[in-house]
Design an enzyme around this catalytic site. Sequence first.
Site, PDB file in Angstrom:
ATOM      1  N   GLU A  47      -5.065  -4.909  10.622  1.00  8.74           N
ATOM      2  CA  GLU A  47      -4.034  -3.895  10.777  1.00  8.74           C
ATOM      3  C   GLU A  47      -4.267  -3.133  12.083  1.00  8.74           C
ATOM      4  O   GLU A  47      -5.062  -2.179  12.113  1.00  8.74           O
ATOM      5  CB  GLU A  47      -4.072  -2.917   9.610  1.00  8.74           C
ATOM      6  CG  GLU A  47      -3.796  -3.550   8.270  1.00  8.74           C
ATOM      7  CD  GLU A  47      -3.183  -2.567   7.304  1.00  8.74           C
ATOM      8  OE1 GLU A  47      -2.128  -2.865   6.757  1.00  8.74           O
ATOM      9  OE2 GLU A  47      -3.753  -1.477   7.121  1.00  8.74           O
ATOM     10  N   HIS A  81      -9.210   1.210   5.124  1.00  7.83           N
ATOM     11  CA  HIS A  81      -7.890   1.382   5.748  1.00  7.83           C
ATOM     12  C   HIS A  81      -8.036   2.323   6.942  1.00  7.83           C
ATOM     13  O   HIS A  81      -8.844   3.250   6.914  1.00  7.83           O
ATOM     14  CB  HIS A  81      -6.897   1.946   4.727  1.00  7.83           C
ATOM     15  CG  HIS A  81      -5.486   1.934   5.231  1.00  7.83           C
ATOM     16  ND1 HIS A  81      -4.989   2.912   6.054  1.00  7.83           N
ATOM     17  CD2 HIS A  81      -4.477   1.044   5.047  1.00  7.83           C
ATOM     18  CE1 HIS A  81      -3.735   2.616   6.354  1.00  7.83           C
ATOM     19  NE2 HIS A  81      -3.406   1.492   5.759  1.00  7.83           N
ATOM     20  N   GLY A 112       2.796   2.282  10.405  1.00 13.25           N
ATOM     21  CA  GLY A 112       3.702   3.401  10.179  1.00 13.25           C
ATOM     22  C   GLY A 112       4.424   3.844  11.437  1.00 13.25           C
ATOM     23  O   GLY A 112       5.031   4.913  11.467  1.00 13.25           O
ATOM     24  N   SER A 131       3.854  -2.181  10.002  1.00 13.97           N
ATOM     25  CA  SER A 131       5.322  -2.154  10.096  1.00 13.97           C
ATOM     26  C   SER A 131       5.989  -3.484   9.748  1.00 13.97           C
ATOM     27  O   SER A 131       6.983  -3.868  10.368  1.00 13.97           O
ATOM     28  CB  SER A 131       5.758  -1.683  11.497  1.00 13.97           C
ATOM     29  OG  SER A 131       5.249  -0.391  11.756  1.00 13.97           O
ATOM     30  N   ASN A 138       0.865  -1.184   0.000  1.00  7.95           N
ATOM     31  CA  ASN A 138       0.000   0.000   0.000  1.00  7.95           C
ATOM     32  C   ASN A 138       0.897   1.228   0.000  1.00  7.95           C
ATOM     33  O   ASN A 138       1.515   1.543   1.009  1.00  7.95           O
ATOM     34  CB  ASN A 138      -0.881  -0.033   1.266  1.00  7.95           C
ATOM     35  CG  ASN A 138      -1.649   1.270   1.457  1.00  7.95           C
ATOM     36  OD1 ASN A 138      -1.829   2.043   0.504  1.00  7.95           O
ATOM     37  ND2 ASN A 138      -2.102   1.527   2.674  1.00  7.95           N
ATOM     38  N   GLU A 157      -6.399   4.739   7.915  1.00 11.33           N
ATOM     39  CA  GLU A 157      -6.247   6.171   7.612  1.00 11.33           C
ATOM     40  C   GLU A 157      -7.531   6.736   7.018  1.00 11.33           C
ATOM     41  O   GLU A 157      -7.867   7.898   7.236  1.00 11.33           O
ATOM     42  CB  GLU A 157      -5.023   6.375   6.709  1.00 11.33           C
ATOM     43  CG  GLU A 157      -3.738   6.179   7.511  1.00 11.33           C
ATOM     44  CD  GLU A 157      -2.570   5.625   6.726  1.00 11.33           C
ATOM     45  OE1 GLU A 157      -2.575   5.671   5.483  1.00 11.33           O
ATOM     46  OE2 GLU A 157      -1.623   5.122   7.389  1.00 11.33           O
ATOM     47  N   LYS A 206       0.083   4.261  -0.115  1.00 12.19           N
ATOM     48  CA  LYS A 206      -0.563   5.443   0.489  1.00 12.19           C
ATOM     49  C   LYS A 206      -0.388   6.640  -0.458  1.00 12.19           C
ATOM     50  O   LYS A 206      -0.421   6.458  -1.660  1.00 12.19           O
ATOM     51  CB  LYS A 206       0.022   5.723   1.871  1.00 12.19           C
ATOM     52  CG  LYS A 206       0.143   4.471   2.734  1.00 12.19           C
ATOM     53  CD  LYS A 206       0.405   4.808   4.154  1.00 12.19           C
ATOM     54  CE  LYS A 206       0.703   3.541   4.914  1.00 12.19           C
ATOM     55  NZ  LYS A 206       0.572   3.688   6.331  1.00 12.19           N
TER      56      LYS A 206
HETATM   57  C1  PEP Z   1      -0.417   0.130   5.752  1.00  7.31           C
HETATM   58  O1  PEP Z   1      -0.377   1.206   5.211  1.00  7.31           O
HETATM   59  O2  PEP Z   1      -1.386  -0.604   5.517  1.00  7.31           O
HETATM   60  C2  PEP Z   1       0.688  -0.294   6.619  1.00  7.31           C
HETATM   61  C3  PEP Z   1       0.618  -1.452   7.222  1.00  7.31           C
HETATM   62  O3  PEP Z   1       1.754   0.565   6.748  1.00  7.31           O
HETATM   63  P1  PEP Z   1       3.210   0.260   7.401  1.00  7.31           P
HETATM   64  O4  PEP Z   1       3.692  -1.036   6.830  1.00  7.31           O
HETATM   65  O5  PEP Z   1       4.070   1.421   6.979  1.00  7.31           O
HETATM   66  O6  PEP Z   1       3.021   0.179   8.878  1.00  7.31           O
END
Ligand code: PEP
Length: 249
Positions: free
Chosen positions: A171, A99, A177, A210, A10, A101, A12
């Site tokens: 998630e 998501h 992040g 992450s 992803n 966000e 973003k």
């Molecule tokens: C994500 O954007 O779905 C995500 C898991 O980001 P990151 O791997 O940077 O934590």
Amino acid sequence: MSKKIYLYGNWKMNNTYSETEKFFAEFPAVYEPLKNDSNLEVGIFAPFTSLWPLSQGAKKCGIVFGAQNVYYEPKGAFTGEISIPMLKEYDVTHIILGHSERRHIFGESDELIAKKVKAVLDAGMTPVFCYGETLEERESGSTFTVMERQLKSAIKDLLPEEISKIIYAYEPVWAIGTGKTATPDQAEEVCGWSRKLIGNEKVVILYGGSVKGSNAKELLNMKDIDGALVGGASLKPASFLEIYTAFKN
Ligand code: PEP
């Protein structure tokens, strides 16, 4: 037989049109040793404005590609939105929905996300449905209540065959992040619990938060984790594909 791993990136709000072209100038060489591995499915989800170079690059390499959001109405007075028919013209097959966000920064509700999931399924496309708790929710002991609400809201009006077509991505918001990863046991606990709640042991469930080369092996080896949804580490071909190489070695 080893299990199939879904490695989805992803991006973003990263990678412009020209940066996406640059990514795909490098990607094929890094992907070459993995491209015939039938136990690996790679996917990349880009911003709308990068979908054209993404589609061209992804088709050449034979990987899945998709968008990070969509509106559920096919057309009309919805300024600033993108519809499913618009994405279909780019041959998009997969769309990330819900998501954290989108939920927490842009205020998307469970009801809105459920409408998007249904519309994407109706169009014959695959929703990559994200759910997960915040740190506050985990610390107050409401992790499973929150996730039950998010999951049930998305699937409650769907037929069993529709429910099985969704790719689920657990998630935890506190791990996205932040550099903090859920422990393999924490992630496994939720993914196993999710299968039971969804009522289908065979659905695909990814873990996101992450994920990188250094923590991939332990996470992806867990029985109920079918792959990873990766943010930061997916922006460069080497750090992205290293996740699968770490799992295999
Ligand atoms: C994500 O954007 O779905 C995500 C898991 O980001 P990151 O791997 O940077 O934590």
